[in-house]
Design an enzyme around this catalytic site. Structure first.
Site, PDB file in Angstrom:
ATOM      1  N   CYS A  33       1.045  -1.273   0.070  1.00 54.19           N
ATOM      2  CA  CYS A  33      -0.059   0.156   0.018  1.00 54.19           C
ATOM      3  C   CYS A  33       0.795   1.318  -0.014  1.00 54.19           C
ATOM      4  O   CYS A  33       0.406   2.327  -0.682  1.00 54.19           O
ATOM      5  CB  CYS A  33      -0.934   0.028   1.165  1.00 54.19           C
ATOM      6  SG  CYS A  33      -0.116  -0.256   2.929  1.00 54.19           S
ATOM      7  N   HIS A 371      -1.802   0.864   7.439  1.00 57.95           N
ATOM      8  CA  HIS A 371      -2.066   0.943   5.905  1.00 57.95           C
ATOM      9  C   HIS A 371      -1.863   2.361   5.499  1.00 57.95           C
ATOM     10  O   HIS A 371      -1.976   3.263   6.279  1.00 57.95           O
ATOM     11  CB  HIS A 371      -3.478   0.516   6.177  1.00 57.95           C
ATOM     12  CG  HIS A 371      -3.848   0.682   4.399  1.00 57.95           C
ATOM     13  ND1 HIS A 371      -3.696  -0.338   3.454  1.00 57.95           N
ATOM     14  CD2 HIS A 371      -4.974   1.406   4.009  1.00 57.95           C
ATOM     15  CE1 HIS A 371      -4.066   0.050   2.238  1.00 57.95           C
ATOM     16  NE2 HIS A 371      -5.118   1.029   2.601  1.00 57.95           N
TER      17      HIS A 371
END
Length: 1052
Positions: A33, A371
């Protein structure tokens, strides 16, 4: 040649297009990510994308396309620009980085990835006209200076930067920056050098007050700002995340931070920098109040719990739909654009350094992981979008304020979890700003590649479809087995034709052959298929097992009824009494009887009467039932069970029955006698002691003996000895494997030893031990080399193993060990009084075995490690504990050799200090001591973080707080507290940290009494750049050729 621009649609991506997405996302390979967020930010940077597109691929310089990073970036950007699928794969790009699947699941810092990627791009384009690609866009210049406040002389040095790391909070220096502007002011604010910290001015030839700081000479076209949200908590030495609120403007006036700046200007700037911030705008909303509300007839409704007003019309306010929301976002963007334009014009009056925010990379989670996703503005229409891996959607501008940080707890266990801005990208406002990259600017080579990729994907898709249409089937004929491939739309007759060819069935006419379902386990035919119908229509799936059934020309095919089952019947005959045949041989060819599932036991007996000519009242039918690992014999046709259904009697497809005619002279049926004997028969598998493990490091236990389960282990060992042609005193038996316990008591039976049928016995050469004996592994302990590790004090030489009785005294053991040592090494001349026996835990020595103790007092187990120390004298008292002590010199970082110090549990820390003071020649008032509670990854670089205790006047008992000394072998470090700790050089850090990597001597079986938690260490990111220099390669090839011609022959 012109190429038509073919919309790229990956056939690996979902079949749906990106109708609901303005931009394509990027597939997350596992934990990529952070990479996706940066790649999308770079793609949405028009100037960067243009630079990548302008770069020209040359195979002679850049090597293969698959290894060329700029080319793979071109290809990825080309797919993102013209893709019609919701997301694009990044595997080709990461492969060009030299990454494997492990890297795909390793999360990294997005700023670290940005720097490494830029370095890789610079390295890839070195030696080409584009070698200044990154620096031309992202490089800025600052000056590091020291300015004398007396003569105003300035000593300075220029340096370059690609990004700036801005402090969010620093409790030590009391810095709290709640905005990017404040953080920039803090960044350039000079420090005053006064008092003891005065600067020696060469111009004044004296120490003077001075200002030390840095100033920006030139800011880059793209300004990248990192908010330092990850820090170290110096109380726990754990990584933490700072979720403090930090605001950042969409239009940044950087003019006040460029050029000469003084402390006065800093203060003025601090007061004057309250430039009008973007005021919070409320989201426009739809007016859903009906215009005729006053004319409506509202009725009051009541029940026992609630009271509310209801409209007499069946109408409810509608939720704002996506179309309306998009219009609101577009309207906001236009209004914001107009307002920012005015703001930019105002700032440009102060100078050219005005920047527009276009990318916010956000970290959601804690310091231990999380994330990344990005909010990115499109310069084309000024709209903001959330790029979250494969998902992209438009957002309202008020969402940006939510990632300033500062929400939720600021203290407590969950304070480290939040989503806030981490990396910001600004673009300088200039006439040369690019608003949009047209599709026509995609390089021709990329267009060609995408056209080829579309065709390749179509071919692969066609192959997958074709593969989906084909099946692999397993066919059995007699004892033979093959696999064939067949299409789903072919008929079953094609399978038969393939089977006839494969099995070479020439003696039987095709009409007397048919394909049926087949059970390998039960060895019976099952489903019948229509030869003219297709494979797919008859539910023949991939890897379906089929059998080839044949008949004579004058026979009819046996009817198949799915409500019928096939059972196997073993009929008793005189051959069954043949003792030379095994049970398997006697029952290898049973009769197969077809019977209805709905039949009863009595009905089955009638069929047996017809088939085997045994009257029903004379039939004895048995079957085996399984009870765990054992079997029992059960009579099926007892008097009360004749009316039971077959399923109630647990007779199913493939069940095996044993049938015989009753014998009045025998109380026990013959099959039962046979089955009872068989149930008691154990097959015990074992290895040859000289066998070598296979490629999986496992032994093949391919030897076996068969014996009664009530036999003793002595019988088993004698049978194994006969099979191996060895004496029973020449090998050791272990149950289950190499690391299991030795089988010592041979008088017990197999069942008592928890052995079952098909158990495994590991065999190794050696002298067996008796039930009360333990095999002890002896080694010699010597002083460790310095390279072994800072906490490693001994190295070990394995000597021998010896079976010892647990009831022996330690003094007797020492005598036996001494005799064995002198037998093995006569020149050593070892004396019993000068050896010490100690328990060994991995690479440490633990308890001393006191001579007046019994051996069983020391937690004996098979292959326990005991080490031998050879001493000048043996003078340890039973009440004393032995400790290992080293000295550390903080000024030089040197560590002494270990010294043994004996101390009583009841002694005080001051008593211990007196002994240490004498041993290391440090006055006790200057002496400080620390106990190392872990050693498996310890290095001397950990010592500054350890707690050193003063021992002078310390009356705490050694066995109590803080050290709780109760065992031999504890490691201590001492130092002189007046000695200052010098900073380590980089070379020393590398050298000493090698010790912390020392783990090789720790097996998975080592037992340690202490343990120190360390969080998993993040591996450094690396991108490998592969380049190819054609001329250099050619030149190297010629040199190698010349070397080969002149290479002299090797002499023996």
């Amino acid at each position: 040649m012109m190429y038509a621009l073919v919309p790229y649609t990956s056939f690996d991506a979902p079949t749906s297009t990106r109708r609901d997405q303005k931009f394509s996302g990027l597939s997350n390979q596992g934990a990529t990510c952070y990479m996706n967020s940066l790649l999308q930010s770079l793609f949405m940077t028009p100037e960067f994308r243009k630079k990548i597109y302008i770069w020209t691929y040359d195979e002679r310089k850049h090597g293969e396309k698959k290894d060329c990073i700029p080319y793979q970036l071109q290809l990825l950007f080309g797919k993102l620009q013209i893709a019609k699928s919701p997301y694009v794969e990044t595997k080709a790009l990461t492969k060009s980085f030299g990454w494997d699947i492990k890297e795909s699941f390793q999360q990294h810092d997005v700023q670290e990835f940005c720097r490494v990627l830029f370095d890789a791009i610079e390295e890839s384009v070195k030696g080409t006209p584009d070698e200044n690609m990154i620096n031309s866009m992202y490089e800025g210049i600052y000056t590091d200076y020291v300015k004398c406040l007396n003569c105003k002389h300035e000593s300075k040095r220029q340096d370059k930067f690609l990004d700036l790391s801005l402090t969010v909070r620093n409790d030590f220096d009391k810095i709290y920056n709640d905005s990017v502007e404040k953080a920039l002011r803090s960044y350039i604010k000079p420090d005053k050098l006064t008092g003891d910290n005065q600067y020696f001015c060469e111009n004044c030839n004296a120490k003077q007050d001075a200002l030390k700081g840095l100033k920006f000479e030139r800011l880059p076209y793209f300004l990248v700002l990192q908010l330092k949200r990850f820090d170290l908590d110096y109380t726990t030495f754990q990584r933490i995340k700072l979720n403090d609120k930090v605001t950042f403007p969409q239009i940044l006036n950087a003019n006040p931070y460029v050029g000469d700046i003084t402390e006065e200007i800093i203060e003025e700037t601090s007061a004057a920098q309250n430039i009008e911030e973007d005021k919070k705008e409320e989201l426009p909303y739809l007016d859903v109040v009906p215009a005729d509300l006053d004319s409506r007839n509202l009725v009051q409704i009541k029940n026992s719990k609630i009271e509310y007003l209801s409209d007499d019309r069946d109408k409810k306010p509608t939720k704002i739909d996506q179309v309306v929301k998009d219009k609101i976002i577009a309207k906001q963007a236009e209004e914001r654009k107009a307002k920012q334009h005015a703001q930019i014009e105002e700032y440009l009056k102060q100078g050219e350094n005005v920047y527009e925010l276009f990318s916010i990379m956000i970290h959601s989670g804690s310091a231990l992981g999380g994330h990344y996703y990005a909010y990115i503005k499109s310069f084309d229409d000024a709209s903001w979008n959330n790029f979250n891996d494969s998902y992209v959607k438009g957002i309202e501008e008020r969402e940006i304020e939510k990632v300033y940080g500062g929400k939720g707890n600021t203290k407590g266990w969950d304070s480290g979890y939040s989503a806030n801005a981490y990396l910001l990208m600004y673009r300088k406002v200039a006439p040369e700003n690019i608003i949009k990259i047209e599709d026509s600017e995609v390089p021709t080579i990329i267009k060609e590649e995408l056209v080829n990729q579309v065709e390749k994907d179509k071919e692969e898709q066609a192959e997958r479809v074709e593969k989906y249409k084909s099946l692999t089937l397993k066919l059995y004929y007699g004892k033979k087995e093959i696999s064939i491939n067949i299409k789903k739309d072919e008929n079953v007759k094609a399978i038969k034709e393939e089977a006839i060819k494969a099995f070479k069935i020439t003696e039987i006419a095709p009409e007397n052959i048919r394909i049926r379902g087949y059970s390998v386990y039960y060895d019976i035919f099952q489903d019948v298929y229509d030869e003219e119908k297709t494979v797919e229509s008859q539910q023949i799936w991939n890897w379906k097992v089929l059998g080839v059934e044949t008949k004579n020309s004058d026979e009819e095919w046996p009817p198949y009824d799915p409500n019928q089952i096939t059972i196997k019947v073993n009929l008793w005959s005189s051959e069954m009494e043949d003792s030379t045949k095994s049970f398997e041989e006697k029952t290898s060819n049973p009769h197969k009887i077809i019977i209805s599932k709905k039949d009863t036991v009595g009905g089955m007996m009638g069929i047996f009467e017809t088939k085997f000519n045994i009257p029903q009242d004379r039939q004895v039918i048995l079957k085996k039932t399984y009870m765990g690992m054992t079997t029992q014999c059960e009579i099926v046709n007892s008097k009360g069970s004749l009316g039971n259904s077959l399923s109630y009697a647990k007779i199913y497809e493939g069940s095996i029955l044993y049938l015989e005619e009753s014998d009045e002279n025998s109380k026990t049926p013959k099959w039962q006698q046979q089955l009872d004997l068989e149930s008691r028969r154990y097959v015990i598998r074992f290895n040859h002691p000289d066998d070598v493990p296979n490629y999986t490091n496992q032994l093949d236990y391919n030897l076996s003996v068969v014996l009664d389960c009530y036999s003793t282990l002595q019988t088993l060992k004698e049978m194994i000895a006969t099979k191996l042609s060895l004496s029973i005193d020449e090998f050791i038996m272990k149950r289950g494997g190499k690391h299991s316990q030795e089988i010592k008591d041979l008088t017990i039976k197999l069942t008592q030893a928890s052995l079952v049928n098909n158990s495994v016995i590991f065999i190794e050469r050696g002298k067996p031990t008796k039930p009360n004996e333990y095999r002890i592994l002896f080694s010699l302990a010597t002083e460790a080399d310095e390279s072994e590790g800072d906490a490693v004090c001994y190295k070990f030489i394995d000597l021998f193993d010896m079976p010892l009785d647990a009831g022996m005294m330690v003094s007797e053991v020492k005598t036996k060990v001494c005799e064995k040592l002198n037998e093995m090494y006569p020149s050593m001349g070892v004396e019993v009084e000068k050896i010490r026996l100690r328990e060994r835990n991995s690479d440490k020595l633990a308890r001393i075995l006191r001579k007046d103790d019994m051996l069983r007092q020391y937690a004996l187990y098979e292959k326990k490690n005991i080490s031998i120390q050879i001493l000048d004298t043996e003078s340890v008292e039973s009440s004393k504990l032995v400790t290992i002590v080293k000295r550390w010199w903080p000024s030089t970082w040197q560590v002494s050799k270990p010294v043994e110090i004996f101390i009583s549990k009841t002694s005080t820390l001051e008593d211990f200090g007196n002994k240490l003071s004498t041993a290391f020649d440090i006055p006790i008032e200057k002496l400080e001591v620390t106990k190392i509670t872990y050693s498996w990854n310890f290095s001397r670089t950990d010592l500054p973080n350890e707690i050193f205790y003063k021992v002078k006047g310390n009356m705490n008992i050694m066995s109590q707080n803080p050290w709780f000394l109760t065992m031999d072998g504890n490691l201590f470090f001492v130092k002189d507290k007046t000695e200052a700790t010098r900073d380590l050089t980089e070379e020393e850090k590398k050298k000493f940290n090698k010790s912390s990597a020392y783990t090789s001597s720790y097996s998975s079986y080592s037992s340690t009494t202490t343990w120190k938690y360390e969080p998993p260490k993040e591996e450094a990111m690396k991108i490998t750049v592969k380049k190819k220099n054609h001329e250099e390669e050619k030149r190297n090839g010629e040199e190698r050729s010349e070397d080969k011609e002149t290479e002299p022959e090797l002499e023996s």
